[in-house]
Design a protein around this motif. Structure first.
Motif, PDB file in Angstrom:
ATOM      1  N   ILE B 373       0.840  -1.207   0.000  1.00  0.00           N
ATOM      2  CA  ILE B 373       0.000   0.000   0.000  1.00  0.00           C
ATOM      3  C   ILE B 373       0.873   1.254   0.000  1.00  0.00           C
ATOM      4  CG2 ILE B 373      -1.644   1.314   1.394  1.00  0.00           C
ATOM      5  CD1 ILE B 373      -3.321  -1.037   1.488  1.00  0.00           C
ATOM      6  N   GLU B 374       2.003   1.170   0.657  1.00  0.00           N
ATOM      7  CA  GLU B 374       2.940   2.303   0.649  1.00  0.00           C
ATOM      8  C   GLU B 374       3.379   2.594  -0.789  1.00  0.00           C
ATOM      9  OE1 GLU B 374       7.053   3.092   2.886  1.00  0.00           O
ATOM     10  OE2 GLU B 374       5.820   1.540   3.834  1.00  0.00           O
ATOM     11  N   ILE B 375       3.683   1.533  -1.517  1.00  0.00           N
ATOM     12  CA  ILE B 375       4.116   1.680  -2.913  1.00  0.00           C
ATOM     13  C   ILE B 375       2.961   2.211  -3.759  1.00  0.00           C
ATOM     14  CG2 ILE B 375       4.894   0.407  -4.970  1.00  0.00           C
ATOM     15  CD1 ILE B 375       6.371  -1.483  -3.033  1.00  0.00           C
ATOM     16  N   LEU B 376       1.770   1.667  -3.534  1.00  0.00           N
ATOM     17  CA  LEU B 376       0.604   2.114  -4.308  1.00  0.00           C
ATOM     18  C   LEU B 376       0.333   3.595  -4.059  1.00  0.00           C
ATOM     19  CD1 LEU B 376      -1.905  -0.863  -3.958  1.00  0.00           C
ATOM     20  CD2 LEU B 376      -0.674  -0.160  -5.990  1.00  0.00           C
ATOM     21  N   ASP B 377       0.415   4.009  -2.796  1.00  0.00           N
ATOM     22  CA  ASP B 377       0.183   5.428  -2.470  1.00  0.00           C
ATOM     23  C   ASP B 377       1.181   6.309  -3.225  1.00  0.00           C
ATOM     24  OD1 ASP B 377      -0.811   5.371   1.083  1.00  0.00           O
ATOM     25  OD2 ASP B 377      -1.925   5.038  -0.776  1.00  0.00           O
ATOM     26  N   ARG B 378       2.438   5.871  -3.209  1.00  0.00           N
ATOM     27  CA  ARG B 378       3.495   6.673  -3.854  1.00  0.00           C
ATOM     28  C   ARG B 378       3.232   6.789  -5.344  1.00  0.00           C
ATOM     29  NH1 ARG B 378       7.795   4.218  -1.229  1.00  0.00           N
ATOM     30  NH2 ARG B 378       8.205   2.893  -3.016  1.00  0.00           N
TER      31      ARG B 378
END
Lengths: 244, 434
Positions: B373-378
């Motif tokens: 999710i961190e990657i998706l947010d970025r």
């Protein structure tokens, strides 16, 4: 405020130079750029970093009666804290019984002042109805030993208070965890002969971070000390004296 | 507790403003948040240590057939409005996937539905709201005001909506002609969604993200059925029931049933089920999950996280990237819905922007979820996308600032409408919205 994955956002470490405290924070689950507030003596000049977190250092002396509660109160007015770690500790050099007054610092730092701060923090977290507190107690709190029973008495007092607060805070959304470390290699134990089952501050931090995710509110660091200290607590005194 | 059951808070629940003086100063210092039926997935209707003012008592429904509007209390649910309106030959133009959302919540989330690409969002069909401020004083705001714009999608943080004037659509018979199309890939799905919207105002797609699939799924399209079509299956005076009788699955709630294997089985069954083309009642078409009252308990005690984003592009590139990330992290989404947005939202914090929106459900204990999710947010931020606050339970402060480019304008209105920051929630604390 915790997110859905229970990651901490705002963290307060009282005793900001505590190695166990800092290592615990390096191992807990926190959000990206979580705010970590370190309160300690002359901490602003310390070079401390925690990966992924924003560090805020505030000079703080728990012995200073004017600031002891005030600094924490102002911080907690500004935001909700998800985790408060109380890691003020002073092993000292316990002198003879006749000079018990010199043990004042041991008693004040480990118990009197810490207890006041703990009670205040617990109350404020109760108002916000969520939050975890971790206090660093010690195996020394389980049974008196010659040579460190003043330190043990102070830790026992804090330990007992924390367990009492746990009862009071049942159903309030606030959880108090009590870590009872054994011998941990740190500034505090520098120069002392390590006890059996001694661990590093890094390992202690890792275990404390894990401990606050479990349901058991009182835990030993390392965990095997639970069994060791149980035996110590029930051993007849004459056998304990011989072991000492 | 949020619908995803991952966020839970202790607070005091009140039914109206008159009860506020009875609350202690300590609790009042934590402010208040309006609440409805708690269908938000995260913490937007929760207020730890504070007050929660429920809209249950605001149940007025006044259908004015001459003007084609409904004047309703904020506690009326979408389902209740649908029932009342359809008796007079009307229906709301925009309804979400569940009929259990209150009208106040629908406005505060500026919800969208299967008709978004043609009919926009809920607030586009509201002409006026009555908003109660922190002193208990009611204000009326029309749709051209900045206060209206701050409240649409404002997550309840600008005040308590007590009444809404909603424009209804004239609909003779509440029956939908539905068409389902099975598709084998993401590209096929996207082109199918674009193609069907010429003929069908209601479109949505379910996509299989349970394994190494590349976007297979089922596209569902619908339009109001003609009288001739309806005559074959229903009476022309067909009306739906006031209250549905949903199924309640027993023994749910403690254990997560939606393990990877079950998710795969469920998605496979759904993909292979016979496609339906024909008539279906309005309610069943618009609110399919309402037939099971406790489906959120399938995820057990730890609950689930719904992650819904929108990307301002009609290419497939970003979506393909998302599928790749999920496959690489071996993360399965139990139920995934893809939709095309045609219009932006009118509120400062309204979620929709023209493009593709994808909503995914993940069991909360899914391995690597936080990292993914961190990657998706970025990636979302880099591509001008955003996450839906009503489904959100994970966003952080920086991501919020980068995703919502009218956040500062909203904060200015928030300061104007609520200078003491009385209206606050767990979400507003998490995202520093006050």
């Amino acid at each position: 405020m915790l997110n859905a994955l229970k990651q901490f956002q705002n963290i307060l470490l009282i005793g900001g130079k505590s190695e166990i405290g800092l290592e615990t924070l390096r191992n807990v689950q926190m959000v990206a750029n979580a705010k970590v507030f370190l309160l300690g003596r002359q901490i602003e000049v310390q070079d401390i970093s925690i990966e992924g977190a924003q560090i805020f250092r505030l000079n703080y002396d728990i012995s200073d009666s004017a600031d002891r509660i005030e600094v924490i109160s102002q911080l907690m007015d500004e935001m909700d804290f998800d985790l408060v770690v109380l890691a003020v500790g002073y092993l000292g050099n316990q002198p003879n019984l006749s000079t018990l007054r010199q043990n004042q610092e041991i008693l004040n730092l480990n118990f009197n002042h810490s207890a006041e701060v703990l009670a205040f923090v617990a109350h404020r977290l109760k108002v916000q109805k969520h939050g975890k507190v971790l206090i660093l107690s010690s195996v020394a709190s389980v049974r008196p030993r010659k040579g460190n029973y003043v330190y043990g008495a102070a830790k026992a007092g804090l330990d007992f208070l924390a367990r009492g607060l746990q009862l009071d805070l049942e159903g309030s959304g606030v959880e108090i965890y009590i870590a009872r470390p054994g011998f941990v290699h740190s500034r505090m134990t520098n120069g002392l002969i390590p006890a059996p089952l001694a661990i590093s501050a890094e390992k202690a931090g890792e275990l404390c971070a894990k401990g606050i995710t479990k349901s058991k509110k009182v835990f030993y660091v390392p965990g095997v000390l639970r069994f060791v200290m149980f035996i110590v607590s029930v051993l007849p005194t004459r056998i304990l004296k011989r072991l000492n | 507790m949020g619908w995803g059951r991952t966020n839970c808070s202790l607070g005091i629940s009140l039914d109206n403003f008159e009860e506020l003086p009875g609350v202690t100063q300590e609790v009042l210092s934590r402010g208040a948040i309006p609440s409805g039926r708690f269908r938000s997935y995260g913490d937007s209707a929760l207020n730890s240590g504070g007050v929660n003012i429920n809209s249950n008592k605001f149940k007025k429904i006044d259908i004015q057939t001459d003007k084609g509007i409904a004047i309703c209390g904020s506690g009326v649910t979408i389902g209740e409005l649908e029932f009342a309106a359809h008796l007079h030959g009307f229906l709301p133009a925009v309804v979400p996937g569940t009929g259990y959302v209150t009208l106040g919540g629908a406005f505060a989330s500026d919800i969208h539905g299967k008709s978004q690409q043609s009919k926009g969002n809920f607030s586009d069909h509201v002409t006026q709201i009555t908003l109660i401020d922190s002193h208990g004083i009611a204000h009326e705001y029309t749709s051209d005001s900045a206060e209206f714009k701050a409240t649409a999608g404002g997550m309840g943080l600008t005040g308590f909506i007590s009444e809404l004037h909603i424009i209804l659509e004239a609909v003779e018979i509440p029956v939908i002609y539905q068409k389902e199309i099975r598709v084998k890939s993401l590209k096929e799905m996207l082109s199918s969604l674009v193609k069907v919207e010429n003929e069908f105002p209601f479109t949505v797609a379910w996509i299989d993200l349970s394994g190494k699939y590349h976007g297979r799924g089922v596209v569902t399209a619908g339009r109001y059925a003609s009288k001739d079509e309806v005559r074959k299956k229903y009476n022309l005076d067909y009306r739906f029931q006031k209250h549905d009788k949903p199924i309640t699955i027993p023994f749910l709630g403690r254990v997560n049933v939606m393990k990877k294997f079950m998710i795969r089985v469920f998605n496979s069954l759904w993909y292979h089920k016979p496609v339906k083309c024909g008539l279906i009642s309005f309610r069943k078409f618009m609110h399919p999950l309402d037939s099971i009252s406790n489906w959120n308990l399938l995820y057990g005690k730890s609950g689930f996280i719904q992650y819904q984003f929108v990307i301002p592009s009609l290419d497939s590139d970003f979506l393909e990237e998302v599928l790749l990330i999920l496959r690489e992290f071996e993360i399965s989404s139990a139920v995934t819905v893809l939709k095309k947005f045609g219009r932006g939202g009118s509120g400062y914090l309204s979620f929709p922007i023209p493009g593709w929106t994808l909503a995914m459900d993940f069991p909360a204990g899914t391995k690597n979820l936080s990292k993914a999710i961190e990657i998706l947010d970025r990636k979302l931020i880099a591509n001008g996308g955003r996450v839906y606050l009503t489904k959100d339970s994970l966003l952080n402060i920086d991501a919020m600032k980068n995703m919502y480019n009218e956040l500062e304008e909203w904060k200015q209105m928030k300061r104007k409408m609520d200078p003491a920051c009385f209206w606050q929630s767990d979400q507003s604390r998490r995202l520093e919205l006050c």
